[in-house]
Design an enzyme around this catalytic site. Structure first.
Site, PDB file in Angstrom:
ATOM      1  N   ARG A 108       0.884  -1.222  -0.047  1.00 25.01           N
ATOM      2  CA  ARG A 108      -0.053   0.009   0.054  1.00 25.01           C
ATOM      3  C   ARG A 108       0.976   1.388  -0.038  1.00 25.01           C
ATOM      4  O   ARG A 108       1.793   1.350   0.698  1.00 25.01           O
ATOM      5  CB  ARG A 108      -0.881   0.094   1.274  1.00 25.01           C
ATOM      6  CG  ARG A 108      -1.357   1.609   1.480  1.00 25.01           C
ATOM      7  CD  ARG A 108      -2.466   1.614   2.337  1.00 25.01           C
ATOM      8  NE  ARG A 108      -3.833   1.138   2.064  1.00 25.01           N
ATOM      9  CZ  ARG A 108      -5.004   1.335   2.686  1.00 25.01           C
ATOM     10  NH1 ARG A 108      -5.057   1.906   3.464  1.00 25.01           N
ATOM     11  NH2 ARG A 108      -5.998   0.514   2.055  1.00 25.01           N
ATOM     12  N   HIS A 135      -7.441   0.826  -6.294  1.00 25.88           N
ATOM     13  CA  HIS A 135      -7.797   0.016  -5.293  1.00 25.88           C
ATOM     14  C   HIS A 135      -8.134  -1.332  -5.420  1.00 25.88           C
ATOM     15  O   HIS A 135      -9.561  -1.429  -5.116  1.00 25.88           O
ATOM     16  CB  HIS A 135      -8.548   0.780  -4.184  1.00 25.88           C
ATOM     17  CG  HIS A 135      -8.343   0.491  -2.668  1.00 25.88           C
ATOM     18  ND1 HIS A 135      -7.768  -0.705  -2.292  1.00 25.88           N
ATOM     19  CD2 HIS A 135      -8.991   0.992  -1.566  1.00 25.88           C
ATOM     20  CE1 HIS A 135      -7.943  -0.748  -0.842  1.00 25.88           C
ATOM     21  NE2 HIS A 135      -8.536   0.146  -0.577  1.00 25.88           N
ATOM     22  N   GLN A 138     -10.416  -3.767  -2.773  1.00 30.16           N
ATOM     23  CA  GLN A 138     -11.381  -3.094  -2.337  1.00 30.16           C
ATOM     24  C   GLN A 138     -12.661  -3.381  -3.517  1.00 30.16           C
ATOM     25  O   GLN A 138     -13.884  -3.651  -3.006  1.00 30.16           O
ATOM     26  CB  GLN A 138     -11.194  -1.756  -2.348  1.00 30.16           C
ATOM     27  CG  GLN A 138     -12.490  -0.912  -1.654  1.00 30.16           C
ATOM     28  CD  GLN A 138     -12.731  -0.955  -0.343  1.00 30.16           C
ATOM     29  OE1 GLN A 138     -11.904  -0.675   0.341  1.00 30.16           O
ATOM     30  NE2 GLN A 138     -14.043  -1.434  -0.087  1.00 30.16           N
ATOM     31  N   ASP A 231     -16.783   8.277  -0.788  1.00 27.84           N
ATOM     32  CA  ASP A 231     -15.528   8.113   0.073  1.00 27.84           C
ATOM     33  C   ASP A 231     -15.272   9.275   0.609  1.00 27.84           C
ATOM     34  O   ASP A 231     -15.722  10.531   0.160  1.00 27.84           O
ATOM     35  CB  ASP A 231     -14.758   7.618  -1.290  1.00 27.84           C
ATOM     36  CG  ASP A 231     -13.021   7.293  -0.826  1.00 27.84           C
ATOM     37  OD1 ASP A 231     -13.012   7.073   0.453  1.00 27.84           O
ATOM     38  OD2 ASP A 231     -12.036   7.484  -1.185  1.00 27.84           O
ATOM     39  N   CYS A 272     -16.167   2.635   1.287  1.00 27.72           N
ATOM     40  CA  CYS A 272     -15.042   1.753   1.545  1.00 27.72           C
ATOM     41  C   CYS A 272     -14.483   1.961   3.025  1.00 27.72           C
ATOM     42  O   CYS A 272     -13.632   1.241   3.503  1.00 27.72           O
ATOM     43  CB  CYS A 272     -13.987   2.078   0.477  1.00 27.72           C
ATOM     44  SG  CYS A 272     -13.378   3.964   0.673  1.00 27.72           S
ATOM     45  N   ARG A 317     -13.820  -7.593   2.980  1.00 26.94           N
ATOM     46  CA  ARG A 317     -12.275  -7.243   2.430  1.00 26.94           C
ATOM     47  C   ARG A 317     -11.694  -8.513   2.778  1.00 26.94           C
ATOM     48  O   ARG A 317     -10.550  -8.880   2.051  1.00 26.94           O
ATOM     49  CB  ARG A 317     -11.728  -6.258   3.196  1.00 26.94           C
ATOM     50  CG  ARG A 317     -12.370  -4.798   2.929  1.00 26.94           C
ATOM     51  CD  ARG A 317     -12.180  -3.997   1.382  1.00 26.94           C
ATOM     52  NE  ARG A 317     -10.673  -4.425   1.016  1.00 26.94           N
ATOM     53  CZ  ARG A 317      -9.885  -3.660   1.522  1.00 26.94           C
ATOM     54  NH1 ARG A 317     -10.025  -2.492   2.313  1.00 26.94           N
ATOM     55  NH2 ARG A 317      -8.628  -3.562   0.792  1.00 26.94           N
TER      56      ARG A 317
HETATM   57  N1  NVA Z   1      -9.605   7.380  -1.191  1.00 22.29           N
HETATM   58  C1  NVA Z   1      -9.066   7.074  -0.006  1.00 22.29           C
HETATM   59  C2  NVA Z   1      -9.653   5.728   0.125  1.00 22.29           C
HETATM   60  C3  NVA Z   1      -9.315   4.913   1.639  1.00 22.29           C
HETATM   61  C4  NVA Z   1      -9.465   3.633   1.546  1.00 22.29           C
HETATM   62  C5  NVA Z   1      -7.523   7.111   0.198  1.00 22.29           C
HETATM   63  O1  NVA Z   1      -6.820   7.025  -0.641  1.00 22.29           O
HETATM   64  O2  NVA Z   1      -7.274   7.841   1.435  1.00 22.29           O
HETATM   65  N1   CP Z   2     -11.093   0.655   2.871  1.00 21.84           N
HETATM   66  C1   CP Z   2      -9.578   0.536   3.149  1.00 21.84           C
HETATM   67  O1   CP Z   2      -8.862   0.454   2.378  1.00 21.84           O
HETATM   68  O2   CP Z   2      -9.742   0.849   4.534  1.00 21.84           O
HETATM   69  P1   CP Z   2      -8.102   1.009   5.095  1.00 21.84           P
HETATM   70  O3   CP Z   2      -7.582   2.481   4.691  1.00 21.84           O
HETATM   71  O4   CP Z   2      -8.416   1.126   6.601  1.00 21.84           O
HETATM   72  O5   CP Z   2      -7.089  -0.162   4.906  1.00 21.84           O
END
Ligand code: NVA
Ligand code: CP
Length: 337
Positions: A108, A135, A138, A231, A272, A317
């Site tokens: 990540r 993602h 997800q 989101d 998400c 997930r």
């Molecule tokens: N768009 C958000 C998704 C988090 C799961 C981010 O990248 O912070």
């Molecule tokens: N939805 C998601 O990816 O959550 P986290 O950022 O907590 O992993």
């Protein structure tokens, strides 16, 4: 006979065919059932799984960890501040080292190019746990949740409201187009998906029959939606944008008025997560102090309503990540889908 999944990475959704994605979704449902019934599924015994995180996470980290353990593997968390990557060692060299010790790597982080480089040089399957662009794990959870609620994905109308150019909007648009769901991205014009993402989605939609709409009109987007999705207004790494986004995105907030605009009592709400639906977080408190806004992308009322499925989605997930790891690393006999 060649196996379709063994040894493959999951870097972005468009690397997989519609059939492969649906297979992974259905396999997840099967693994969920095994878990519920207490039936062991140790497909990854004696495997070591690296969990490499440049950004924070609750769901993705917890899902990879518990899924790996359920599969009989050993997960190991490597936080960006604990290892040499970036500061003292290149991505290429790190990938070569990790690939000698681990059987699979979750990453990540910020750049899509890093997850791709890890896959190129590690020699083991690499799974994208979120980048600024995509993602994909997800998506499997989201469309599993859609299938659980509606019995199908094709023809389901999903309307996303908010930042239309972030990783989630990109992934929903392209994955929906691949799988044949109708996807609407509703955002102010300045936050519409990038032209190349729209183009990619359009090409997939031509094949699947999916209907795509990019609009700034909330009424048009909401009408007839089966799934209302949102989101955060500010993604990880973009925290400097809070002021601008809070001003720009308030008309796109998912509230009961917007839910009513769907004219569909069977509509479900997805997110998400994490979500800013109250002031019980540090960011939430700061935003209230600075702008007088208590709820951002979704109201507490919708978040706690009968429409809400975000915690089923969060659980999914784990089942979907488990399916990806088992299919790509477990030497399972999946010759053709
Ligand atoms: N768009 C958000 C998704 C988090 C799961 C981010 O990248 O912070
Ligand atoms: N939805 C998601 O990816 O959550 P986290 O950022 O907590 O992993």
């Amino acid at each position: 006979m060649t196996q379709v999944f063994q040894g493959r990475s999951l870097l972005k959704e468009s690397d997989y065919t519609p059939e492969e994605l649906e297979y992974l979704i259905d396999f997840s449902a099967h693994l969920k059932d095994l878990k519920r019934r207490g039936i062991p599924h140790h497909y990854l015994e004696n495997k070591n799984i690296c969990l490499l995180f440049e950004k924070t996470s609750t769901r993705t980290r917890a899902a990879f960890t518990t899924a790996a353990i359920d599969l009989g593997a050993h997960p190991e968390y490597l936080g960006i501040n604990d290892i040499q990557i970036g500061k003292k060692e290149s991505v290429e060299d790190t990938a070569k080292v990790l690939g000698r010790m681990f059987d699979g790597i979750e990453f990540r982080g910020f750049k899509q190019s890093v997850v791709e480089e890890l896959a190129e040089f590690s020699g083991v399957p690499v799974w994208n746990g979120l980048t600024d662009e995509w993602h994909p794990t997800q998506m499997l959870a989201d469309f599993l949740t859609v299938k659980e609620n509606f019995g199908k994905i094709q023809g389901i109308k999903l309307a996303y409201f908010g930042d239309g150019r972030n990783n989630m909007a990109n992934s929903l648009l392209v994955t929906g187009a691949i799988l044949g769901a109708d996807i609407t991205i509703c955002a102010p014009e300045s936050l519409f998906p990038a032209a190349e993402v729209q183009e990619m989605a359009r090409k997939f939609a031509e094949k699947s029959g999916s209907k795509l709409l990019i609009t700034d009109n909330v009424d048009e987007a909401a009408k007839g939606a089966d799934v209302v999705y949102t989101d955060v207004w500010v993604s990880m790494g973009e925290e400097a944008q809070f002021e601008e986004r809070v001003k720009l995105l308030q008309p796109y907030q998912v509230n009961m008025e917007l839910i009513k605009k769907t004219e569909n009592d069977n509509v479900i709400f997805l997110h998400c997560l994490p979500a800013f639906h109250d002031t019980e977080t540090q960011y939430g408190k700061n935003i209230e102090e600075q702008f007088g806004v208590k709820e951002m992308e979704v109201t507490d009322e919708v978040f706690r309503s009968k429409y809400a499925r975000q915690f089923d989605q969060a659980e999914n997930r784990m089942h979907t990540i488990k399916a990806v790891m088992a299919a790509t690393l477990g030497n399972l006999f999946i010759p053709k889908v």
